[in-house]
Motif scaffolding. Structure first.
Motif, PDB file in Angstrom:
ATOM      1  N   ALA A   1      -5.863   4.683   7.478  1.00 59.04           N
ATOM      2  CA  ALA A   1      -6.444   3.206   6.846  1.00 59.04           C
ATOM      3  C   ALA A   1      -5.224   3.131   6.092  1.00 59.04           C
ATOM      4  O   ALA A   1      -5.298   1.538   5.623  1.00 59.04           O
ATOM      5  N   THR A   2      -3.866   4.077   6.387  1.00 54.34           N
ATOM      6  CA  THR A   2      -2.565   3.326   5.854  1.00 54.34           C
ATOM      7  C   THR A   2      -2.006   2.380   6.340  1.00 54.34           C
ATOM      8  O   THR A   2      -2.010   0.822   6.464  1.00 54.34           O
TER       9      THR A   2
ATOM     10  N   PRO B   1      -3.373   0.896  10.879  1.00 54.61           N
ATOM     11  CA  PRO B   1      -4.120   0.863  10.941  1.00 54.61           C
ATOM     12  C   PRO B   1      -3.574   0.241  12.690  1.00 54.61           C
ATOM     13  O   PRO B   1      -3.465  -1.033  12.259  1.00 54.61           O
TER      14      PRO B   1
ATOM     15  N   ASN C   1       5.475  -0.696   7.015  1.00 54.54           N
ATOM     16  CA  ASN C   1       5.516  -1.197   5.235  1.00 54.54           C
ATOM     17  C   ASN C   1       5.140  -0.637   4.003  1.00 54.54           C
ATOM     18  O   ASN C   1       5.699  -0.539   3.070  1.00 54.54           O
ATOM     19  N   ALA C   2       3.914   0.673   4.278  1.00 59.35           N
ATOM     20  CA  ALA C   2       3.447   1.125   2.922  1.00 59.35           C
ATOM     21  C   ALA C   2       3.489   2.081   3.086  1.00 59.35           C
ATOM     22  O   ALA C   2       3.174   3.109   4.129  1.00 59.35           O
ATOM     23  N   PRO C   3       3.952   3.576   2.346  1.00 62.79           N
ATOM     24  CA  PRO C   3       3.383   4.711   1.888  1.00 62.79           C
ATOM     25  C   PRO C   3       2.198   4.979   2.831  1.00 62.79           C
ATOM     26  O   PRO C   3       0.990   4.622   2.519  1.00 62.79           O
TER      27      PRO C   3
ATOM     28  N   GLN D   1       0.361  -1.402  -2.763  1.00 62.70           N
ATOM     29  CA  GLN D   1       0.405  -2.205  -1.223  1.00 62.70           C
ATOM     30  C   GLN D   1      -0.063  -1.599  -0.722  1.00 62.70           C
ATOM     31  O   GLN D   1      -1.098  -2.026   0.803  1.00 62.70           O
ATOM     32  N   GLY D   2      -0.485  -0.151   0.109  1.00 58.53           N
ATOM     33  CA  GLY D   2      -1.394   0.247   1.059  1.00 58.53           C
ATOM     34  C   GLY D   2      -2.810  -0.023   1.126  1.00 58.53           C
ATOM     35  O   GLY D   2      -3.488  -0.172   1.456  1.00 58.53           O
TER      36      GLY D   2
ATOM     37  N   ASP E   1      -3.649  -3.753   1.617  1.00 59.45           N
ATOM     38  CA  ASP E   1      -3.289  -3.758   2.812  1.00 59.45           C
ATOM     39  C   ASP E   1      -4.792  -3.920   3.507  1.00 59.45           C
ATOM     40  O   ASP E   1      -4.984  -4.638   4.426  1.00 59.45           O
ATOM     41  N   ARG E   2      -4.968  -2.433   3.183  1.00 58.89           N
ATOM     42  CA  ARG E   2      -6.199  -1.996   3.840  1.00 58.89           C
ATOM     43  C   ARG E   2      -7.560  -2.779   2.970  1.00 58.89           C
ATOM     44  O   ARG E   2      -8.110  -3.472   4.022  1.00 58.89           O
TER      45      ARG E   2
END
Lengths: 229, 679
Positions: free
Chosen positions: A109-110, A112, A129-131, B93-94, B97-98
Motif C-alpha cells: 500500500a505504501t 506499489p 518518498n513516504a514511510p 503522505q503515504g 499517495d495510495r
C-alpha cells in the motif's frame, strides 16, 4: 557523454554537501544518547542461533535522507539484504547479479511498483518518498521475498548474528523502538526515553512464526505450478 | 305454508338471501383477489428492486474486477495489508499517495453502465478505512469518510467484517449537501479480488433534483433489508440459507410452505389464525454460481388488509339488514296482494248466501283489480237477472231476457203502445178443485199453467201473471214486434194444442178433461214497471186489457175456446206470416163499455182440416147477417143449419138457441149488438 557525468558529479557533490550540512545540524543540535541491547530471536518459541534479519528502528522524529543509494541485490534467486532499512527520500538500486532474469515488484500500500524483468548486469531503481513497509517480490521466483523499511530517520540498526545492536546519535526525547522481522506477526515495540550522553540498554525478544512469506504474484494470482524456484 | 302471504315472504326472503349471499361472496372474492394481487405486485416490485440491486452490484464488481485484471497492481494495492501504522510508519503522505493511486485507477475504469443506469444509481468505492476513493456522483470527491453512512461503519467495525452473502445493507433518508432529502438504499460489499476495497451502492430517489454530491448526513439509519425490497408496510422478510438456517421475521412454517411449493408465491397459508402470502426469491452470489440462500418475503394478509376485512363485515351486516327489509317488504306486499283476494273470497261467500249487493273495493296489482272488476260485473249481472225475475215473476224466454239486459231502458218508466194482450183460463177448474185433494189440484194447475205460459213464451210473448187458473200474457213488449197480434193467435193455437196433448195424458191419469178459454185483444195500453219499490211488475194496464179479460169471459156465452176482437183480427191479417181462419161470432157490448165489439173465433190455420166446414161457416155467416137486422126467424134457420153441420161448435148452437128465444120474445129495440151481462 561528458555533460551528464559532470551533472552527476555536481549533483553528488551537492548531495554530499547537504548531507554533511545535515549531520552537522544534527550534531549542532546538541549532545545525543544511544540505544543498545540484545535481541533474542526464537522460531515458534525455539531459540535461534542466528539473529540476523532483524532491524531495529526508532520512530518519533524525522531526519533527512542521506545521499547514499542503498542497494538490494538479486543473486542466487534471492534478495540481499532480506530487510533493507532506508530513510524516506532515498532511492534504492535493484541490480541483477544473478544469472537469470528477475523481476522486482511491490503490491504494498505504501509503495506499489513494478520494475519489470531484466537480466544480469542491469539495475533499476525506485524512490521511496513516504514511510511504510514495502514488501518486494520477484514475479518469476516465489521464494524471492524482501522488505524495504522506509523509515522517517536514519536511526536504525541491523542486528548481527549475535543479536547485539547499537543505535548511536539518538536525539534526546521519548521515542518508540521497533524490532522488525519478516517472519514475525507483529513488530516488537518499546517506548524509550533517551538522554544526552547516555545509553538506553534493553533486551528484546522476537518470536518468528514462519520461515517464508507466502504471497501472490503481481497479478494477484498464486504462482503457477511450473513457477521457477 | 299454504297461504299466499307465507309463500311470498318465503320466496322474497330466499331471493334476498341469494342476492345478498352472492354479493357477499363476490365482494369477498374480489377483496381476496385484490389482496393477493397487491401482494403479488409488491413481490414483483421487490423482486425487481432486488434484481436491479444485484445487477448494479454485479456491474460495480465487474468494473473493479476488470480494473484488477488490467492493472494487477491495483488489486495488490487494494488488497495489500496497509500495516504501516502497525510499524509506526504511517504517514499522511503515504496514505494520500495510495488513495490518489487507487482513485486515479478507479476514475479510469469503465463506469459507463452506471451512467446509463441513471443518475439515481450512485456507485461509490471505499477503502478499508471507509474513505471515499471514487463515486459516480462526484468523481473528484476523494478521501471523504463514509463511515457516517451506517452501512459502511457497520461493515468496517463488525467483528466478522467480511460479509460474504449480501454485504451490509442500509437504507433510509439522507440529506445531500443541503439539497432536498432523498430516500436512499445503500449497500456495502467487499470488492471481489480486491478485499481491501468495498463497493458502496447508493440508489437514491430525490425529489426535484439530481444527486450531485455525496451525502453528508444520515438522517435515519437502520438495518432494513426488508425496506430495501418493499416500501409498503406489513411486509416481513427472511433469509433461508441452503443449510436451512432461518433468519428474519417471516414465520418459519410460512417460509417452509413457500419454499416447498413450485410456485414463487404461495396461496394463502394459514398460520396462527392469520393468512399469509409468501414469495421466494433465489439469491446467488455475484458470479451467479453459488446459492446464497432463498429470500422469503411474507405478508400477513389479514393485518395488511384489515380495512378490507372491515368492509367485508360491514357488507355482512348490510346483507342481514337487507334480508330483514326484504322479509318485511314481502310481508307487506303479500298483505296488499292477499287483502283484495281475501275480500273477493268473502264477497263470493256472501253471494253464495244470496247477497247480490256485494261490491269489492279493488286495490292492488292490475290482475287483482281485473279480478275484482269481473267479480263486481258478475254480481251486477246476477243482480239484474234477479231483478228481472222479480219483476216478471215468471218464465221469460231467453231472448227476452237478453233483450232486457241489453236494453235496460226498455222497461224503464211507462210507454203507451199498441200491444196484444191475451187471457187464458182453464175452464171448469173451480169445480174440479173442489172435488179433488189439494196436492192433486196444485199439481194439475201447475201442469196446465206451465203449458199455457210456455206457449206464450215460445210465441214471443211475455207471461205477465197468473191469476188463479188464469194466465195473462202480452205481445209486442218489451221487444217491439210488429206481428204481436199474429203471435198472440199462434200462442192461442199452441195452447189449444198443448191442452189436447195433456188431455191424452189426463185420460191415463184419470184426470178430468179440461178445456181452456182464451180472450185476445189488441189496442193501446200502457206498459211498464208497475208497483212499489220492493216488488215491481213489468205489466200492461188499460181498457184494452180489461176488454181482453171480458172477451175471455165471453167464451162461456158462446161455448168457444178462443175469442178475439176485430182489432186483433185486423192486426193479425196485416201481417201475412200466417193465414188464420177467423170466423165472426157476434157483435157484443161488454160490461162497462158502450162501444160494441166485434168478436171472432179462431178456427185454426187455413190448412187445418179439423176446423168446421165451409158450409157450416157460410150458414153461420148468413144467420149472423139476418140476426143483425132482427130477422131472428131466418137467422135461427141458418144457425140451426150451421149447428147441424157442426154439432160441436159452440157459437152455432148458442146463436140458434138465442134466435129461437128472440123470435119468441123479440126485443123492443134492436141494434144488432148483444149485451153481455156477465164479466
Amino acid at each position: 557523454m561528458v555533460r551528464p557525468l559532470v551533472l552527476v558529479v555536481a549533483l553528488l557533490t551537492c548531495a554530499c554537501a547537504l548531507s554533511l550540512a545535515g549531520i552537522w545540524r544534527a550534531r549542532a543540535a546538541g549532545p545525543t544518547g544511544q540505544v543498545a541491547g540484545t535481541v533474542k530471536v526464537t522460531l515458534k518459541g525455539v531459540p535461534k542461533a542466528n539473529a540476523a534479519g532483524v532491524v531495529l528502528y526508532l520512530v518519533g522524529f524525522s531526519e533527512p535522507a542521506s545521499a547514499a543509494k542503498p542497494q538490494m541485490v538479486m543473486e542466487a534467486k534471492g534478495f540481499v539484504p532480506m530487510v533493507l532499512p532506508v530513510t524516506a527520500g532515498q532511492t534504492v538500486d535493484f541490480p541483477n547479479r544473478d544469472t537469470v532474469f528477475h523481476n522486482v515488484f511491490s503490491a504494498s500500500a505504501t509503495k506499489p511498483f513494478d520494475l519489470g524483468q531484466y537480466p544480469q548486469g542491469e539495475s533499476k531503481s525506485r524512490l521511496f518518498n513516504a514511510p511504510g513497509v514495502v514488501d518486494v517480490y520477484c514475479n518469476i521466483h516465489p521464494q524471492m521475498a524482501a522488505t524495504i523499511l522506509v523509515l522517517p530517520n536514519r536511526k536504525w540498526a541491523v542486528v548481527g548474528k549475535d543479536g547485539q545492536f547499537t543505535i548511536e546519535g539518538v536525539p534526546p526525547g521519548k521515542w518508540t523502538l521497533y524490532g522488525y522481522s519478516r517472519f514475525a506477526d507483529k513488530p516488537v515495540k518499546r517506548e524509550i526515553e533517551v538522554h544526552a550522553d547516555a545509553t538506553v540498554r534493553l533486551d528484546l525478544a522476537i518470536d518468528e512464526v514462519r520461515t517464508e512469506t507466502p504471497h501472490m504474484n503481481k497479478f494477484g494470482q498464486p504462482y503457477g505450478k511450473g513457477a521457477y524456484k | 305454508m299454504g297461504s299466499l302471504r307465507a309463500r311470498l315472504v318465503a320466496v322474497l326472503a330466499l331471493v334476498a338471501l341469494l342476492a345478498v349471499g352472492s354479493l357477499v361472496f363476490a365482494a369477498r372474492r374480489l377483496m381476496e383477489d385484490r389482496a393477493e394481487q397487491q401482494a403479488r405486485i409488491d413481490f414483483e416490485s421487490a423482486k425487481d428492486q432486488l434484481d436491479r440491486s444485484l445487477s448494479l452490484r454485479y456491474e460495480a464488481f465487474r468494473s473493479i474486477s476488470d480494473l484488477s485484471y488490467v492493472l494487477p497492481v491495483f488489486r495488490q494495492i487494494a488488497a495489500g495489508t496497509d500495516d504501516a501504522a502497525d510499524f509506526g510508519l504511517g504517514s499522511e503522505q503515504g496514505d494520500a499517495d495510495r488513495t490518489e493511486l487507487l482513485h486515479q485507477n478507479l476514475v479510469d475504469a469503465d463506469w459507463s453502465w452506471a451512467r446509463q443506469a441513471g443518475s439515481q444509481a450512485l456507485v461509490a468505492v471505499a477503502d478499508g478505512k471507509g474513505r471515499l476513493l471514487y463515486s459516480t456522483a462526484a468523481p473528484g470527491n476523494v478521501g471523504r469518510s463514509l463511515t457516517r453512512l451506517s452501512a459502511v461503519h457497520q461493515a468496517l467495525t463488525a467483528d466478522d467484517a467480511t460479509p460474504t452473502a449480501g454485504g451490509v445493507h442500509d437504507s433510509g433518508a439522507m440529506v445531500i449537501d443541503g439539497h432536498d432529502p432523498l430516500l436512499f438504499d445503500a449497500g456495502l460489499w467487499p470488492a471481489p479480488g480486491a478485499p481491501g476495497l468495498h463497493v458502496v451502492l447508493v440508489r437514491a430517489t430525490m425529489l426535484g433534483g439530481q444527486p450531485k454530491a455525496l451525502f453528508v448526513q444520515v438522517v435515519r439509519a437502520k438495518d432494513l433489508l426488508a425496506d430495501v425490497a418493499l416500501t409498503s408496510r406489513g411486509t416481513h422478510m427472511a433469509l433461508v440459507s441452503p443449510a436451512g438456517k432461518h433468519e428474519g421475521d417471516v414465520p418459519r412454517p410460512v417460509a417452509e410452505a413457500v419454499l416447498a411449493g413450485q410456485d414463487h408465491v404461495t396461496r394463502a397459508h394459514m398460520h396462527e389464525g392469520r393468512r399469509w402470502l409468501a414469495y421466494k426469491h433465489l439469491l446467488r452470489d455475484i458470479e451467479g454460481r453459488q446459492t446464497i440462500g432463498q429470500l422469503v418475503i411474507g405478508r400477513d394478509v389479514d393485518t395488511g388488509f384489515a380495512a378490507l376485512l372491515a368492509v367485508r363485515n360491514a357488507l355482512a351486516l348490510a346483507a342481514l339488514a337487507s334480508l330483514l327489509v326484504a322479509m318485511v317488504a314481502g310481508a307487506v306486499f303479500a298483505q296488499r296482494l292477499a287483502k283484495p283476494v281475501l275480500a273477493i273470497e268473502k264477497a263470493a261467500t256472501k253471494v253464495a248466501d244470496g247477497d247480490l249487493d256485494v261490491q269489492v273495493q279493488a286495490t292492488g296489482p292490475t290482475e287483482i283489480q281485473r279480478l275484482a272488476d269481473s267479480f263486481n260485473a258478475m254480481t251486477r249481472g246476477l243482480r239484474e237477472r234477479q231483478k228481472l225475475e222479480r219483476t216478471f215473476k215468471r218464465y221469460l224466454a231467453p231472448e227476452v231476457v237478453d233483450y232486457l239486459l241489453n236494453n235496460p231502458e226498455a222497461q224503464q218508466g211507462g210507454q203507451r203502445r199498441t200491444l196484444t194482450v191475451m187471457f187464458s183460463d182453464i175452464a171448469g177448474f173451480t169445480h174440479f178443485a173442489e172435488t179433488r185433494p189439494p196436492e192433486e189440484v196444485v199439481e194439475i194447475l201447475n201442469t196446465y199453467l206451465a203449458e199455457l205460459a210456455s206457449a206464450i213464451s215460445i210465441s214471443g210473448g211475455v207471461v205477465d201473471k197468473f191469476i188463479g187458473d188464469n194466465a195473462m200474457g202480452f205481445f209486442g213488449a218489451p221487444i217491439p214486434r210488429a206481428d204481436h197480434a199474429a203471435r198472440a193467435c199462434v200462442a192461442a193455437l199452441r195452447q189449444l194444442d198443448a191442452l189436447h196433448r195433456i188431455a191424452l195424458l189426463d185420460r191415463a191419469r184419470h184426470w178430468p178433461k179440461l178445456s181452456v178459454r182464451i180472450g185476445i185483444h189488441t189496442g193501446d195500453m200502457v206498459v211498464g214497471n208497475v208497483g212499489g219499490h220492493q216488488t215491481q211488475d213489468y205489466t200492461v194496464v188499460g181498457d184494452a186489457v180489461n176488454l181482453a179479460s171480458r172477451i175471455e169471459g165471453a167464451n162461456k156465452v158462446y161455448h168457444t175456446q178462443v175469442l178475439l176482437t176485430d182489432a186483433t183480427k185486423a192486426a193479425a191479417q196485416a201481417n201475412p206470416s200466417h193465414s188464420f181462419r177467423f170466423r165472426e161470432v157476434d157483435l157484443v157490448r161488454v160490461v162497462g163499455k158502450q162501444t160494441p165489439v166485434r168478436l171472432y173465433t179462431l178456427d185454426g190455420l187455413a190448412e187445418d182440416k179439423s176446423a168446421i166446414s165451409e158450409d157450416a161457416a157460410q150458414a153461420y155467416a148468413l144467420g149472423l147477417s139476418a140476426y143483425r137486422v132482427g130477422a131472428f126467424a131466418e137467422a135461427a134457420v141458418q144457425f140451426h143449419l150451421a149447428a147441424s153441420l157442426a154439432p160441436h161448435d159452440g157459437p152455432c148452437g148458442e146463436m140458434a138457441r138465442r134466435c129461437e128465444a128472440l123470435r119468441r120474445d123479440p126485443p123492443l129495440q134492436w141494434d144488432g149488438v148483444w149485451t153481455l151481462t156477465a164479466k
